[in-house]
Enzyme design. Structure first.
Site, PDB file in Angstrom:
ATOM      1  N   ARG A   1       0.834  -1.195   0.000  1.00 58.79           N
ATOM      2  CA  ARG A   1       0.000   0.000   0.000  1.00 58.79           C
ATOM      3  C   ARG A   1       0.876   1.256   0.000  1.00 58.79           C
ATOM      4  O   ARG A   1       2.076   1.203   0.251  1.00 58.79           O
ATOM      5  CB  ARG A   1      -0.913   0.005   1.227  1.00 58.79           C
ATOM      6  CG  ARG A   1      -2.008  -1.040   1.204  1.00 58.79           C
ATOM      7  CD  ARG A   1      -2.762  -1.117   2.521  1.00 58.79           C
ATOM      8  NE  ARG A   1      -1.940  -1.713   3.585  1.00 58.79           N
ATOM      9  CZ  ARG A   1      -2.357  -1.908   4.828  1.00 58.79           C
ATOM     10  NH1 ARG A   1      -3.587  -1.541   5.178  1.00 58.79           N
ATOM     11  NH2 ARG A   1      -1.569  -2.464   5.727  1.00 58.79           N
TER      12      ARG A   1
ATOM     13  N   LYS B   1       1.507   2.076   7.203  1.00 55.27           N
ATOM     14  CA  LYS B   1       1.851   1.300   8.387  1.00 55.27           C
ATOM     15  C   LYS B   1       2.735   2.088   9.336  1.00 55.27           C
ATOM     16  O   LYS B   1       3.328   3.103   8.978  1.00 55.27           O
ATOM     17  CB  LYS B   1       2.561   0.001   7.979  1.00 55.27           C
ATOM     18  CG  LYS B   1       1.640  -1.011   7.325  1.00 55.27           C
ATOM     19  CD  LYS B   1       0.433  -1.353   8.203  1.00 55.27           C
ATOM     20  CE  LYS B   1       0.818  -2.095   9.471  1.00 55.27           C
ATOM     21  NZ  LYS B   1      -0.371  -2.339  10.336  1.00 55.27           N
TER      22      LYS B   1
ATOM     23  N   TYR C   1      -1.233   4.649  10.426  1.00 53.23           N
ATOM     24  CA  TYR C   1      -1.604   3.693  11.467  1.00 53.23           C
ATOM     25  C   TYR C   1      -0.412   3.543  12.409  1.00 53.23           C
ATOM     26  O   TYR C   1       0.734   3.439  11.964  1.00 53.23           O
ATOM     27  CB  TYR C   1      -1.947   2.329  10.873  1.00 53.23           C
ATOM     28  CG  TYR C   1      -3.273   2.284  10.144  1.00 53.23           C
ATOM     29  CD1 TYR C   1      -4.465   2.464  10.822  1.00 53.23           C
ATOM     30  CD2 TYR C   1      -3.320   2.050   8.773  1.00 53.23           C
ATOM     31  CE1 TYR C   1      -5.687   2.428  10.155  1.00 53.23           C
ATOM     32  CE2 TYR C   1      -4.526   2.008   8.096  1.00 53.23           C
ATOM     33  CZ  TYR C   1      -5.714   2.205   8.793  1.00 53.23           C
ATOM     34  OH  TYR C   1      -6.905   2.166   8.130  1.00 53.23           O
TER      35      TYR C   1
ATOM     36  N   HIS D   1      -0.931   1.879  16.140  1.00 50.29           N
ATOM     37  CA  HIS D   1      -1.162   0.707  17.003  1.00 50.29           C
ATOM     38  C   HIS D   1      -0.096   0.639  18.103  1.00 50.29           C
ATOM     39  O   HIS D   1       0.681  -0.313  18.208  1.00 50.29           O
ATOM     40  CB  HIS D   1      -1.155  -0.585  16.170  1.00 50.29           C
ATOM     41  CG  HIS D   1      -2.192  -0.617  15.102  1.00 50.29           C
ATOM     42  ND1 HIS D   1      -3.545  -0.703  15.348  1.00 50.29           N
ATOM     43  CD2 HIS D   1      -2.083  -0.558  13.735  1.00 50.29           C
ATOM     44  CE1 HIS D   1      -4.219  -0.705  14.207  1.00 50.29           C
ATOM     45  NE2 HIS D   1      -3.348  -0.612  13.218  1.00 50.29           N
TER      46      HIS D   1
ATOM     47  N   GLU E   1      -6.090   4.897  13.404  1.00 51.14           N
ATOM     48  CA  GLU E   1      -7.007   3.967  14.066  1.00 51.14           C
ATOM     49  C   GLU E   1      -7.752   4.568  15.247  1.00 51.14           C
ATOM     50  O   GLU E   1      -8.699   3.966  15.748  1.00 51.14           O
ATOM     51  CB  GLU E   1      -6.278   2.694  14.501  1.00 51.14           C
ATOM     52  CG  GLU E   1      -5.351   2.853  15.690  1.00 51.14           C
ATOM     53  CD  GLU E   1      -3.942   3.272  15.298  1.00 51.14           C
ATOM     54  OE1 GLU E   1      -3.065   3.254  16.182  1.00 51.14           O
ATOM     55  OE2 GLU E   1      -3.720   3.612  14.119  1.00 51.14           O
TER      56      GLU E   1
ATOM     57  N   ASP F   1     -20.765 -11.991  20.432  1.00 52.17           N
ATOM     58  CA  ASP F   1     -20.549 -10.611  20.846  1.00 52.17           C
ATOM     59  C   ASP F   1     -21.210 -10.413  22.197  1.00 52.17           C
ATOM     60  O   ASP F   1     -22.131 -11.154  22.565  1.00 52.17           O
ATOM     61  CB  ASP F   1     -21.131  -9.634  19.808  1.00 52.17           C
ATOM     62  CG  ASP F   1     -20.513  -8.249  19.904  1.00 52.17           C
ATOM     63  OD1 ASP F   1     -19.657  -7.914  19.069  1.00 52.17           O
ATOM     64  OD2 ASP F   1     -20.870  -7.496  20.840  1.00 52.17           O
TER      65      ASP F   1
ATOM     66  N   SER G   1     -21.467 -13.638  24.043  1.00 52.92           N
ATOM     67  CA  SER G   1     -20.081 -14.034  24.316  1.00 52.92           C
ATOM     68  C   SER G   1     -19.773 -13.982  25.807  1.00 52.92           C
ATOM     69  O   SER G   1     -19.245 -12.998  26.318  1.00 52.92           O
ATOM     70  CB  SER G   1     -19.112 -13.120  23.552  1.00 52.92           C
ATOM     71  OG  SER G   1     -17.784 -13.569  23.721  1.00 52.92           O
TER      72      SER G   1
ATOM     73  N   LEU H   1     -11.993  -5.622  19.169  1.00 55.51           N
ATOM     74  CA  LEU H   1     -11.332  -4.321  19.155  1.00 55.51           C
ATOM     75  C   LEU H   1     -11.704  -3.517  20.383  1.00 55.51           C
ATOM     76  O   LEU H   1     -12.887  -3.370  20.711  1.00 55.51           O
ATOM     77  CB  LEU H   1     -11.735  -3.526  17.896  1.00 55.51           C
ATOM     78  CG  LEU H   1     -11.226  -2.084  17.828  1.00 55.51           C
ATOM     79  CD1 LEU H   1      -9.713  -2.062  17.665  1.00 55.51           C
ATOM     80  CD2 LEU H   1     -11.906  -1.312  16.713  1.00 55.51           C
TER      81      LEU H   1
ATOM     82  N   ASP I   1      -2.702  -6.548  15.317  1.00 56.88           N
ATOM     83  CA  ASP I   1      -2.118  -5.198  15.352  1.00 56.88           C
ATOM     84  C   ASP I   1      -2.178  -4.597  16.742  1.00 56.88           C
ATOM     85  O   ASP I   1      -1.350  -3.758  17.100  1.00 56.88           O
ATOM     86  CB  ASP I   1      -2.852  -4.267  14.377  1.00 56.88           C
ATOM     87  CG  ASP I   1      -2.205  -4.243  13.003  1.00 56.88           C
ATOM     88  OD1 ASP I   1      -0.990  -4.478  12.920  1.00 56.88           O
ATOM     89  OD2 ASP I   1      -2.909  -3.999  12.015  1.00 56.88           O
TER      90      ASP I   1
ATOM     91  N   ALA J   1       0.117  -9.226  10.437  1.00 56.74           N
ATOM     92  CA  ALA J   1      -0.231  -7.927  11.018  1.00 56.74           C
ATOM     93  C   ALA J   1      -0.604  -6.873   9.987  1.00 56.74           C
ATOM     94  O   ALA J   1      -1.037  -5.788  10.368  1.00 56.74           O
ATOM     95  CB  ALA J   1       0.932  -7.429  11.876  1.00 56.74           C
TER      96      ALA J   1
ATOM     97  N   MET K   1      -2.623  -7.604   6.931  1.00 60.69           N
ATOM     98  CA  MET K   1      -3.377  -8.395   5.966  1.00 60.69           C
ATOM     99  C   MET K   1      -3.796  -7.595   4.729  1.00 60.69           C
ATOM    100  O   MET K   1      -3.642  -8.058   3.599  1.00 60.69           O
ATOM    101  CB  MET K   1      -4.609  -9.024   6.632  1.00 60.69           C
ATOM    102  CG  MET K   1      -4.283 -10.128   7.611  1.00 60.69           C
ATOM    103  SD  MET K   1      -5.747 -10.715   8.495  1.00 60.69           S
ATOM    104  CE  MET K   1      -6.713 -11.369   7.143  1.00 60.69           C
TER     105      MET K   1
END
Length: 370
Positions: free
Chosen positions: A15, A75, A94, A96, A118, A198, A220, A240, A270, A299, A301
């Site tokens: 990317r 990234k 990003y 993380h 993010e 969930d 969940s 998340l 991530d 990490a 994808m």
């Protein structure tokens, strides 16, 4: 403002932070854009395409880090890139940070102003800059899991959709957010037996309404999670907690209850991963096996489908890039509280509370930054 983008150097990351179309928008607003030579090759964009859009082509990243006021990436900066960041510079990418103390320490030491895609918010606590990559990763997770289930990759040798007379594979999706929804869509489309877990009753109701009888929903709790993992051929970790480390919901002990050759795909890697036995992998070496269970923990994808991912990402990042270029980072963040939520590090301080708490830094609120 002078804006720059560099060629991504993470393993098999194709990317790029700015497309030629985004460059044209920036130059059309009077900004200067520098692009490292070859930065766009992974999406089929040549240096000539960028030059036609008004960019200056730099032979390497060094000049961009040295000269550009705003660096736009995809990234998190790698160690060699972090060494080139400087005080007064803005990094938009990003990050993380919560599971990455080394990167955080380097960013703090550099004095850079680091805004993380993010954690930029939107109306209704949405994460609009994370959403398109979550959509891509969710859809890819089932593709990756289906491949890992093949016998030559260490899997059970199960075809998710089955065939007439043979039951389909069972897929458990942990988390019903953007990643989980998109994973379930693909798994259902392949004909798998899908269960989505969930903790949010509203999310379960929404998912149940959308999928009707094509996928099951399950609250969940510990018992339901353990039972679903034990039954599954493929488990997708789609959990998340914005900006914070992901909770480790699938423990090592649970692996003993799973079918030999079952597959775990950790889309939360991530943010540290939601399986206790996870560790980051790469597209070059995507899987490993623990207790007979195949783990896929790449990490980045979406980097594998770079063209789709880059254009989807630029659709949501470009308006913010333009605002930062027009107003400067401070003016842009003061004008837009959603963008302000993306500020993670500034001038040697951690400015995102979840990261500060996770890594033991003193938290500097935005009011003090401004």
């Amino acid at each position: 403002m002078r804006v720059g983008t560099v060629r991504e150097i993470k393993d098999h990351e194709y990317r790029v932070g700015l497309t030629p179309e985004s460059v044209r928008e920036l130059t059309g607003h009077g900004h200067e854009v520098w692009v490292e030579s070859g930065a766009g090759l992974g999406i089929g964009a040549s240096d000539r395409d960028y030059e036609a859009a008004g960019a200056t082509i730099s032979p390497d990243a060094k000049a961009i880090f040295a000269q550009c006021e705003l660096v736009v990436k995809v990234k998190e900066p790698q160690p060699g890139e972090r060494a080139q960041l400087r005080e007064g510079q803005v990094l938009f990418t990003y990050l993380h940070l919560a599971p990455d103390p080394e990167q955080t320490a380097d960013l703090v030491r550099s004095g850079v102003t680091a805004i993380a895609y993010e954690t930029v918010t939107g109306p209704g606590n949405a994460l609009p800059l994370l959403k398109p990559m979550s959509q891509v990763a969710g859809r890819m997770s089932v593709q990756a899991g289906a491949t890992a289930l093949q016998k030559e990759h260490g899997g059970r040798g199960v075809l998710l959709g089955g065939v007439p007379g043979v039951m389909p594979g069972k897929v458990a999706v942990i988390g019903g957010g953007v990643v989980g929804f998109n994973a379930a869509q693909v798994a259902v489309g392949m004909g798998a037996d899908v269960t989505i877990l969930d903790r949010d009753p509203a999310a379960l109701e929404r998912l149940g309404t959308h999928f009707e009888s094509r996928a099951k929903t399950r609250f969940s709790n510990r018992a339901n999670l353990a039972a679903s993992v034990a039954e599954a051929d493929l488990v997708i970790g789609a959990v998340l907690v914005p900006g914070a480390a992901a909770p480790q919901l699938v423990t090592r002990d649970m692996l003993a209850t799973m079918k030999p050759g079952a597959v775990l795909v950790d889309v939360a890697i991530d943010q540290g991963g939601c399986f206790e036995t996870s560790h980051p992998t790469t597209h070059s070496n995507p899987t490993f096996i623990v207790e007979g269970i195949v783990h896929y923990c790449v990490a980045n994808m979406p980097g594998a489908v770079a063209r789709t991912s880059t254009y989807a990402l630029n659709n949501v990042t470009l308006p913010h890039v333009l605002q930062i270029a027009e107003r400067g980072w401070k003016g842009a963040l003061q004008a837009d509280p959603h963008l302000a939520a993306g500020l993670n590090v500034h001038a040697g301080h951690v400015t995102y509370e979840a990261v500060a708490r996770e890594l033991g830094y003193e938290f500097k609120p935005l009011a003090e930054v401004f």
